[in-house]
Design a protein around this motif. Sequence first.
Motif, PDB file in Angstrom:
ATOM      1  N   ILE A  91     147.337  93.699  16.908  1.00  0.00           N
ATOM      2  CA  ILE A  91     147.098  93.501  15.481  1.00  0.00           C
ATOM      3  C   ILE A  91     145.713  92.912  15.270  1.00  0.00           C
ATOM      4  O   ILE A  91     145.432  91.819  15.752  1.00  0.00           O
ATOM      5  CB  ILE A  91     148.141  92.540  14.838  1.00  0.00           C
ATOM      6  CG1 ILE A  91     149.516  92.643  15.504  1.00  0.00           C
ATOM      7  CG2 ILE A  91     148.197  92.753  13.328  1.00  0.00           C
ATOM      8  CD1 ILE A  91     150.207  93.953  15.360  1.00  0.00           C
ATOM      9  N   GLY A  92     144.869  93.633  14.528  1.00  0.00           N
ATOM     10  CA  GLY A  92     143.509  93.174  14.242  1.00  0.00           C
ATOM     11  C   GLY A  92     142.489  93.888  15.110  1.00  0.00           C
ATOM     12  O   GLY A  92     142.207  93.475  16.228  1.00  0.00           O
ATOM     13  N   GLY A  94     139.243  94.134  15.224  1.00  0.00           N
ATOM     14  CA  GLY A  94     137.865  93.653  15.045  1.00  0.00           C
ATOM     15  C   GLY A  94     137.110  93.810  16.345  1.00  0.00           C
ATOM     16  O   GLY A  94     137.385  94.729  17.117  1.00  0.00           O
ATOM     17  N   ASN A  95     136.165  92.927  16.595  1.00  0.00           N
ATOM     18  CA  ASN A  95     135.372  93.031  17.830  1.00  0.00           C
ATOM     19  C   ASN A  95     136.238  92.875  19.069  1.00  0.00           C
ATOM     20  O   ASN A  95     136.188  93.683  19.984  1.00  0.00           O
ATOM     21  CB  ASN A  95     134.263  91.979  17.827  1.00  0.00           C
ATOM     22  CG  ASN A  95     133.183  92.316  16.816  1.00  0.00           C
ATOM     23  OD1 ASN A  95     132.671  93.428  16.804  1.00  0.00           O
ATOM     24  ND2 ASN A  95     132.867  91.382  15.953  1.00  0.00           N
ATOM     25  N   LEU A  96     137.041  91.822  19.081  1.00  0.00           N
ATOM     26  CA  LEU A  96     137.881  91.544  20.259  1.00  0.00           C
ATOM     27  C   LEU A  96     138.970  92.604  20.409  1.00  0.00           C
ATOM     28  O   LEU A  96     139.199  93.139  21.491  1.00  0.00           O
ATOM     29  CB  LEU A  96     138.492  90.140  20.123  1.00  0.00           C
ATOM     30  CG  LEU A  96     139.177  89.564  21.343  1.00  0.00           C
ATOM     31  CD1 LEU A  96     138.260  89.574  22.557  1.00  0.00           C
ATOM     32  CD2 LEU A  96     139.653  88.133  21.034  1.00  0.00           C
ATOM     33  N   PHE A 117     147.097  97.894  14.580  1.00  0.00           N
ATOM     34  CA  PHE A 117     147.133  97.770  13.118  1.00  0.00           C
ATOM     35  C   PHE A 117     145.924  96.979  12.635  1.00  0.00           C
ATOM     36  O   PHE A 117     145.461  96.051  13.300  1.00  0.00           O
ATOM     37  CB  PHE A 117     148.413  97.039  12.680  1.00  0.00           C
ATOM     38  CG  PHE A 117     149.666  97.737  13.089  1.00  0.00           C
ATOM     39  CD1 PHE A 117     150.240  98.707  12.272  1.00  0.00           C
ATOM     40  CD2 PHE A 117     150.276  97.441  14.312  1.00  0.00           C
ATOM     41  CE1 PHE A 117     151.400  99.372  12.669  1.00  0.00           C
ATOM     42  CE2 PHE A 117     151.437  98.089  14.709  1.00  0.00           C
ATOM     43  CZ  PHE A 117     151.999  99.052  13.897  1.00  0.00           C
ATOM     44  N   SER A 120     141.952  96.759   7.246  1.00  0.00           N
ATOM     45  CA  SER A 120     140.831  97.487   6.673  1.00  0.00           C
ATOM     46  C   SER A 120     141.137  98.978   6.618  1.00  0.00           C
ATOM     47  O   SER A 120     141.573  99.580   7.595  1.00  0.00           O
ATOM     48  CB  SER A 120     139.587  97.226   7.522  1.00  0.00           C
ATOM     49  OG  SER A 120     138.746  98.356   7.513  1.00  0.00           O
ATOM     50  N   LYS A 123     139.340 101.320   9.076  1.00  0.00           N
ATOM     51  CA  LYS A 123     139.712 101.261  10.493  1.00  0.00           C
ATOM     52  C   LYS A 123     141.040 101.982  10.734  1.00  0.00           C
ATOM     53  O   LYS A 123     141.265 102.548  11.795  1.00  0.00           O
ATOM     54  CB  LYS A 123     139.816  99.817  10.969  1.00  0.00           C
ATOM     55  CG  LYS A 123     138.447  99.181  11.140  1.00  0.00           C
ATOM     56  CD  LYS A 123     138.526  97.723  11.505  1.00  0.00           C
ATOM     57  CE  LYS A 123     137.123  97.136  11.565  1.00  0.00           C
ATOM     58  NZ  LYS A 123     137.118  95.685  11.669  1.00  0.00           N
ATOM     59  N   ILE A 136     148.048  97.821   8.221  1.00  0.00           N
ATOM     60  CA  ILE A 136     148.997  96.734   8.471  1.00  0.00           C
ATOM     61  C   ILE A 136     150.247  96.870   7.576  1.00  0.00           C
ATOM     62  O   ILE A 136     151.322  96.413   7.935  1.00  0.00           O
ATOM     63  CB  ILE A 136     148.311  95.351   8.304  1.00  0.00           C
ATOM     64  CG1 ILE A 136     149.215  94.212   8.779  1.00  0.00           C
ATOM     65  CG2 ILE A 136     147.829  95.127   6.888  1.00  0.00           C
ATOM     66  CD1 ILE A 136     149.468  94.201  10.274  1.00  0.00           C
ATOM     67  N   THR A 152     144.843  89.603  17.367  1.00  0.00           N
ATOM     68  CA  THR A 152     143.388  89.410  17.307  1.00  0.00           C
ATOM     69  C   THR A 152     142.925  89.483  15.853  1.00  0.00           C
ATOM     70  O   THR A 152     141.911  90.088  15.535  1.00  0.00           O
ATOM     71  CB  THR A 152     142.647  90.454  18.174  1.00  0.00           C
ATOM     72  OG1 THR A 152     143.238  91.753  17.977  1.00  0.00           O
ATOM     73  CG2 THR A 152     142.728  90.116  19.650  1.00  0.00           C
ATOM     74  N   GLU A 157     145.228  84.488   9.179  1.00  0.00           N
ATOM     75  CA  GLU A 157     146.256  85.534   9.029  1.00  0.00           C
ATOM     76  C   GLU A 157     147.365  85.408  10.072  1.00  0.00           C
ATOM     77  O   GLU A 157     148.382  86.103   9.988  1.00  0.00           O
ATOM     78  CB  GLU A 157     145.620  86.913   9.183  1.00  0.00           C
ATOM     79  CG  GLU A 157     144.495  87.216   8.225  1.00  0.00           C
ATOM     80  CD  GLU A 157     144.977  87.243   6.788  1.00  0.00           C
ATOM     81  OE1 GLU A 157     146.021  87.885   6.536  1.00  0.00           O
ATOM     82  OE2 GLU A 157     144.330  86.605   5.935  1.00  0.00           O
ATOM     83  N   ILE A 161     151.244  87.171   9.880  1.00  0.00           N
ATOM     84  CA  ILE A 161     151.483  88.361  10.713  1.00  0.00           C
ATOM     85  C   ILE A 161     152.591  88.068  11.736  1.00  0.00           C
ATOM     86  O   ILE A 161     153.464  88.904  11.986  1.00  0.00           O
ATOM     87  CB  ILE A 161     150.194  88.780  11.454  1.00  0.00           C
ATOM     88  CG1 ILE A 161     149.079  89.122  10.462  1.00  0.00           C
ATOM     89  CG2 ILE A 161     150.455  89.944  12.403  1.00  0.00           C
ATOM     90  CD1 ILE A 161     149.274  90.396   9.695  1.00  0.00           C
TER      91      ILE A 161
HETATM   92  P1  ATP Z   1     134.758  92.557  12.747  1.00  0.00           P
HETATM   93  O1  ATP Z   1     133.328  92.330  13.113  1.00  0.00           O
HETATM   94  O2  ATP Z   1     135.219  93.974  12.923  1.00  0.00           O
HETATM   95  O3  ATP Z   1     135.166  91.997  11.417  1.00  0.00           O
HETATM   96  P2  ATP Z   1     135.860  90.235  14.006  1.00  0.00           P
HETATM   97  O4  ATP Z   1     136.718  90.142  15.197  1.00  0.00           O
HETATM   98  O5  ATP Z   1     134.623  89.448  13.969  1.00  0.00           O
HETATM   99  O6  ATP Z   1     135.595  91.768  13.833  1.00  0.00           O
HETATM  100  P3  ATP Z   1     137.803  89.020  12.258  1.00  0.00           P
HETATM  101  O7  ATP Z   1     137.451  88.490  10.918  1.00  0.00           O
HETATM  102  O8  ATP Z   1     138.154  88.068  13.322  1.00  0.00           O
HETATM  103  O9  ATP Z   1     136.620  89.964  12.649  1.00  0.00           O
HETATM  104  O10 ATP Z   1     138.982  90.046  12.052  1.00  0.00           O
HETATM  105  C1  ATP Z   1     139.505  90.771  13.108  1.00  0.00           C
HETATM  106  C2  ATP Z   1     140.131  92.025  12.577  1.00  0.00           C
HETATM  107  O11 ATP Z   1     141.359  91.694  11.932  1.00  0.00           O
HETATM  108  C3  ATP Z   1     139.297  92.759  11.562  1.00  0.00           C
HETATM  109  O12 ATP Z   1     139.207  94.122  11.946  1.00  0.00           O
HETATM  110  C4  ATP Z   1     140.064  92.622  10.261  1.00  0.00           C
HETATM  111  O13 ATP Z   1     139.955  93.772   9.448  1.00  0.00           O
HETATM  112  C5  ATP Z   1     141.488  92.451  10.750  1.00  0.00           C
HETATM  113  N1  ATP Z   1     142.378  91.761   9.816  1.00  0.00           N
HETATM  114  C6  ATP Z   1     142.118  90.729   9.003  1.00  0.00           C
HETATM  115  N2  ATP Z   1     143.201  90.347   8.324  1.00  0.00           N
HETATM  116  C7  ATP Z   1     144.200  91.153   8.729  1.00  0.00           C
HETATM  117  C8  ATP Z   1     145.571  91.279   8.403  1.00  0.00           C
HETATM  118  N3  ATP Z   1     146.174  90.494   7.520  1.00  0.00           N
HETATM  119  N4  ATP Z   1     146.292  92.237   9.030  1.00  0.00           N
HETATM  120  C9  ATP Z   1     145.714  93.058   9.921  1.00  0.00           C
HETATM  121  N5  ATP Z   1     144.435  93.001  10.270  1.00  0.00           N
HETATM  122  C10 ATP Z   1     143.671  92.066   9.686  1.00  0.00           C
END
Ligand code: ATP
Length: 215
Positions: A91-92, A94-96, A117, A120, A123, A136, A152, A157, A161
């Motif tokens: 779940i998530g 993002g970068n990680l 999931f 955004s 994505k 999500i 992640t 959140e 989640i």
């Molecule tokens: P990025 O640079 O892609 O934003 P990041 O790891 O720096 O990555 P984060 O803000 O930590 O960004 O968010 C991680 C991921 O979790 C993002 O892709 C974001 O869209 C996603 N995200 C945030 N809130 C939720 C949620 N409620 N359910 C699912 N995914 C979520």
Amino acid sequence: EQQNQNKIPQATAKRLPLYYRFLNNLNHQGKKRVSSKELSEAVKVDSATIRRDFSYFGALGKKGYGYNVEYLLGFFRKTLDQDELTEVALIGVGNLGTAFLNYNFMKNNNTKIVVAFDKSSHKSGSEVGGIPVYNIGELENRLNGVRVAILTVPASEAQHITDRLVAHGIEGILNFTPARIAVPSHVRVHHIDLAVELQSLVYFLKHYPMKDQET
Ligand code: ATP
């Protein structure tokens, strides 16, 4: 089998994957036996602990003769469910999360991220590293009995989640967010805070420098 596993102390169980990885390498090199001293040096666990751990596995090492690599591998495979594929949700993305989707976990063990999931909309609906990413909002419909999840998402959140995951049968969560999440007692959470781990490493380097290795 379940009963057998319950007899292994938790501290021993935590070292299993470590032993497993090292023995797997030995096996690939064609080694048949390994001494507790060799093991100890390779996995950085003292040999008394290794002997105690291995006694729980039913492995009896004779002095100067060592343990049977194949027997141990067979035991570990069964105990760690290496013969059975465990599906994981992430779940998530993002970068990680993206890094994990692109990383091939299957190389070393039988866990596989099968679904991801993100909230955004640009994505979701695509694939990352060959794994489908859904919105999500579709979490409940797309989990399909998966019991393990990697978190992640942003810390804010994490709890929300988690509650949804638990309500849909998730039994284990690998939490990469800095948030401490609350779960019912039947759910296991392992928390990995990369920032804290790094900080701790740097602290130890500063205050407890490693002694030069003898030999
Ligand atoms: P990025 O640079 O892609 O934003 P990041 O790891 O720096 O990555 P984060 O803000 O930590 O960004 O968010 C991680 C991921 O979790 C993002 O892709 C974001 O869209 C996603 N995200 C945030 N809130 C939720 C949620 N409620 N359910 C699912 N995914 C979520």
